[in-house]
Design an enzyme around this catalytic site. Structure first.
Site, PDB file in Angstrom:
ATOM      1  N   THR A 161       0.843  -1.204   0.000  1.00  0.00           N
ATOM      2  CA  THR A 161       0.000   0.000   0.000  1.00  0.00           C
ATOM      3  C   THR A 161       0.870   1.242   0.000  1.00  0.00           C
ATOM      4  O   THR A 161       2.011   1.203   0.468  1.00  0.00           O
ATOM      5  CB  THR A 161      -0.955   0.029   1.220  1.00  0.00           C
ATOM      6  OG1 THR A 161      -1.799   1.168   1.115  1.00  0.00           O
ATOM      7  CG2 THR A 161      -0.216   0.094   2.545  1.00  0.00           C
ATOM      8  N   HIS A 162       0.290   2.321  -0.519  1.00  0.00           N
ATOM      9  CA  HIS A 162       0.928   3.637  -0.448  1.00  0.00           C
ATOM     10  C   HIS A 162       0.065   4.555   0.425  1.00  0.00           C
ATOM     11  O   HIS A 162       0.274   5.751   0.461  1.00  0.00           O
ATOM     12  CB  HIS A 162       1.097   4.238  -1.851  1.00  0.00           C
ATOM     13  CG  HIS A 162       2.122   3.530  -2.687  1.00  0.00           C
ATOM     14  ND1 HIS A 162       1.918   2.277  -3.208  1.00  0.00           N
ATOM     15  CD2 HIS A 162       3.366   3.894  -3.074  1.00  0.00           C
ATOM     16  CE1 HIS A 162       2.991   1.906  -3.898  1.00  0.00           C
ATOM     17  NE2 HIS A 162       3.881   2.871  -3.828  1.00  0.00           N
ATOM     18  N   ASN A 163      -0.929   3.966   1.102  1.00  0.00           N
ATOM     19  CA  ASN A 163      -1.842   4.739   1.956  1.00  0.00           C
ATOM     20  C   ASN A 163      -1.317   4.677   3.397  1.00  0.00           C
ATOM     21  O   ASN A 163      -1.256   3.609   4.004  1.00  0.00           O
ATOM     22  CB  ASN A 163      -3.241   4.103   1.822  1.00  0.00           C
ATOM     23  CG  ASN A 163      -4.272   4.725   2.751  1.00  0.00           C
ATOM     24  OD1 ASN A 163      -3.996   5.057   3.893  1.00  0.00           O
ATOM     25  ND2 ASN A 163      -5.486   4.850   2.248  1.00  0.00           N
ATOM     26  N   LYS A 202      -3.678   3.136   6.193  1.00  0.00           N
ATOM     27  CA  LYS A 202      -3.792   1.672   6.105  1.00  0.00           C
ATOM     28  C   LYS A 202      -2.510   1.001   6.556  1.00  0.00           C
ATOM     29  O   LYS A 202      -2.542  -0.015   7.257  1.00  0.00           O
ATOM     30  CB  LYS A 202      -3.978   1.278   4.637  1.00  0.00           C
ATOM     31  CG  LYS A 202      -5.373   1.155   4.210  1.00  0.00           C
ATOM     32  CD  LYS A 202      -5.298   0.448   2.884  1.00  0.00           C
ATOM     33  CE  LYS A 202      -6.430   0.769   2.008  1.00  0.00           C
ATOM     34  NZ  LYS A 202      -6.274   0.171   0.707  1.00  0.00           N
ATOM     35  N   ASP A 230      -7.735  -4.049  -0.023  1.00  0.00           N
ATOM     36  CA  ASP A 230      -8.557  -3.115  -0.783  1.00  0.00           C
ATOM     37  C   ASP A 230      -9.827  -2.953   0.027  1.00  0.00           C
ATOM     38  O   ASP A 230     -10.433  -3.941   0.470  1.00  0.00           O
ATOM     39  CB  ASP A 230      -8.860  -3.597  -2.202  1.00  0.00           C
ATOM     40  CG  ASP A 230      -9.297  -2.413  -3.055  1.00  0.00           C
ATOM     41  OD1 ASP A 230      -8.434  -1.594  -3.412  1.00  0.00           O
ATOM     42  OD2 ASP A 230     -10.506  -2.281  -3.316  1.00  0.00           O
ATOM     43  N   LYS A 238     -10.597   0.866  17.613  1.00  0.00           N
ATOM     44  CA  LYS A 238     -11.112   0.619  16.266  1.00  0.00           C
ATOM     45  C   LYS A 238     -10.844  -0.830  15.843  1.00  0.00           C
ATOM     46  O   LYS A 238     -11.709  -1.483  15.269  1.00  0.00           O
ATOM     47  CB  LYS A 238     -10.490   1.608  15.270  1.00  0.00           C
ATOM     48  CG  LYS A 238     -11.009   1.428  13.856  1.00  0.00           C
ATOM     49  CD  LYS A 238     -10.386   2.396  12.854  1.00  0.00           C
ATOM     50  CE  LYS A 238     -10.695   1.949  11.438  1.00  0.00           C
ATOM     51  NZ  LYS A 238     -10.014   2.732  10.413  1.00  0.00           N
ATOM     52  N   HIS A 284     -13.582  -3.632  10.019  1.00  0.00           N
ATOM     53  CA  HIS A 284     -13.538  -4.506   8.840  1.00  0.00           C
ATOM     54  C   HIS A 284     -12.131  -5.078   8.632  1.00  0.00           C
ATOM     55  O   HIS A 284     -11.953  -6.260   8.364  1.00  0.00           O
ATOM     56  CB  HIS A 284     -13.993  -3.704   7.617  1.00  0.00           C
ATOM     57  CG  HIS A 284     -13.306  -2.375   7.463  1.00  0.00           C
ATOM     58  ND1 HIS A 284     -13.182  -1.488   8.500  1.00  0.00           N
ATOM     59  CD2 HIS A 284     -12.681  -1.790   6.411  1.00  0.00           C
ATOM     60  CE1 HIS A 284     -12.519  -0.419   8.090  1.00  0.00           C
ATOM     61  NE2 HIS A 284     -12.196  -0.577   6.830  1.00  0.00           N
ATOM     62  N   ARG A 285     -11.119  -4.199   8.794  1.00  0.00           N
ATOM     63  CA  ARG A 285      -9.736  -4.646   8.538  1.00  0.00           C
ATOM     64  C   ARG A 285      -9.293  -5.629   9.614  1.00  0.00           C
ATOM     65  O   ARG A 285      -8.666  -6.641   9.327  1.00  0.00           O
ATOM     66  CB  ARG A 285      -8.816  -3.416   8.488  1.00  0.00           C
ATOM     67  CG  ARG A 285      -7.411  -3.704   8.029  1.00  0.00           C
ATOM     68  CD  ARG A 285      -6.681  -2.440   7.605  1.00  0.00           C
ATOM     69  NE  ARG A 285      -7.331  -1.813   6.456  1.00  0.00           N
ATOM     70  CZ  ARG A 285      -8.124  -0.732   6.543  1.00  0.00           C
ATOM     71  NH1 ARG A 285      -8.323  -0.125   7.687  1.00  0.00           N
ATOM     72  NH2 ARG A 285      -8.714  -0.247   5.463  1.00  0.00           N
TER      73      ARG A 285
HETATM   74  P1  IMP Z   1      -7.992   1.659  -1.667  1.00  0.00           P
HETATM   75  O1  IMP Z   1      -6.560   2.038  -1.467  1.00  0.00           O
HETATM   76  O2  IMP Z   1      -8.476   1.711  -3.063  1.00  0.00           O
HETATM   77  O3  IMP Z   1      -8.321   0.364  -0.979  1.00  0.00           O
HETATM   78  O4  IMP Z   1      -8.775   2.823  -0.928  1.00  0.00           O
HETATM   79  C1  IMP Z   1      -9.599   2.588   0.136  1.00  0.00           C
HETATM   80  C2  IMP Z   1     -10.209   3.891   0.604  1.00  0.00           C
HETATM   81  O5  IMP Z   1     -11.354   3.539   1.387  1.00  0.00           O
HETATM   82  C3  IMP Z   1      -9.299   4.633   1.541  1.00  0.00           C
HETATM   83  O6  IMP Z   1      -8.560   5.627   0.899  1.00  0.00           O
HETATM   84  C4  IMP Z   1     -10.287   5.252   2.512  1.00  0.00           C
HETATM   85  O7  IMP Z   1     -10.787   6.398   1.971  1.00  0.00           O
HETATM   86  C5  IMP Z   1     -11.407   4.263   2.574  1.00  0.00           C
HETATM   87  N1  IMP Z   1     -11.228   3.384   3.736  1.00  0.00           N
HETATM   88  C6  IMP Z   1     -10.836   2.089   3.721  1.00  0.00           C
HETATM   89  N2  IMP Z   1     -10.713   1.629   4.977  1.00  0.00           N
HETATM   90  C7  IMP Z   1     -11.012   2.664   5.772  1.00  0.00           C
HETATM   91  C8  IMP Z   1     -11.049   2.802   7.192  1.00  0.00           C
HETATM   92  O8  IMP Z   1     -10.713   1.899   7.963  1.00  0.00           O
HETATM   93  N3  IMP Z   1     -11.417   4.004   7.628  1.00  0.00           N
HETATM   94  C9  IMP Z   1     -11.753   5.035   6.832  1.00  0.00           C
HETATM   95  N4  IMP Z   1     -11.719   4.975   5.515  1.00  0.00           N
HETATM   96  C10 IMP Z   1     -11.354   3.788   4.984  1.00  0.00           C
END
Ligand code: IMP
Length: 212
Positions: free
Chosen positions: A15-17, A20, A76, A185, A198-199
């Protein structure tokens, strides 16, 4: 013997987030596995061309595993709103635009939900999904999915977490994800009963199958 493949020693978190990555590192911490992120390795972000959360998780994990020749774990995930037929769903990140402005993304969700006249909590049902995939360089894949149901609140509350956390009130709770510490959380009880987010729910399945 478990039909699942065990994860050992080192894994790439594909991931680059930043939000996450922090949560995935926290979840992995008790298992003594060295976690290195795709961002830290300078790996490119593949295009998410899947039409389901799991397809996109597999695309991200596969790209990182092949590029680095190590097993890779990808998440995802996204927010799904019942009144919007499950949107933003797999497009949750895209609703925040190039600027990754989640205050704007939450405002957009709210605007669409209000335009449909959904103001009562029972009209504002929503859920988060996390699809976790681990892919090994030989192509073997393991897949896990977690879900948490709740309602959208307006205005958003709290500054913790990331993304849509401030507008999501999980079922049976009085504080939004944005008002919870990350331990709350995740909600991983010591007795192994059901996790909260969820995660964390998807990760609990992953840990039982691949880390036990
Ligand atoms: P992905 O990188 O395409 O999976 O982007 C998922 C997006 O869903 C994230 O950038 C968040 O905006 C949202 N998201 C996923 N999980 C969470 C969470 O646990 N809390 C808040 N937003 C989430």
């Amino acid at each position: 013997m478990s039909p699942h493949r065990r994860l050992a020693e080192r894994v790439i978190i594909a991931t680059h987030n930043g939000g996450k990555l922090r949560e995935m590192r926290e979840l992995m911490a008790p298992y003594g596995i060295d976690c290195v992120s795709a961002g830290e390795l300078g790996l490119p972000e593949p295009e998410e061309t899947g039409v389901t959360f799991m397809e996109n998780a597999l695309i991200k994990a596969r790209a990182a595993a092949m590029a680095a020749n190590l097993p890779a774990l990808a998440d995802d995930s996204g927010l799904c709103v019942a009144a919007l037929d499950g949107a933003p769903g797999i497009y949750s990140a895209r609703w925040a635009g190039e600027a990754k402005d989640f205050a704007a993304a939450m405002a957009l969700v709210e605007e669409k939900v209000k335009a449909l006249g959904c103001v009562a909590p029972e009209q504002r049902a929503s859920w988060f999904i996390s699809a976790l995939a681990i892919v090994w360089p030989d192509g073997h894949a393991e897949e896990f999915e977690g879900r948490i149901d709740g309602v959208l609140v307006d205005p958003p509350r709290g500054t913790a977490g990331f993304g849509y956390d401030p507008c999501f009130l999980p079922e049976g709770h009085s504080r939004t994800f944005g008002e919870m510490t990350s331990e709350e959380k995740h909600g991983l009880p010591a007795d192994g009963s059901r996790a909260l987010s969820h995660r964390a729910r998807a990760f609990q399945m992953l840990a039982k199958a691949c880390l036990a």
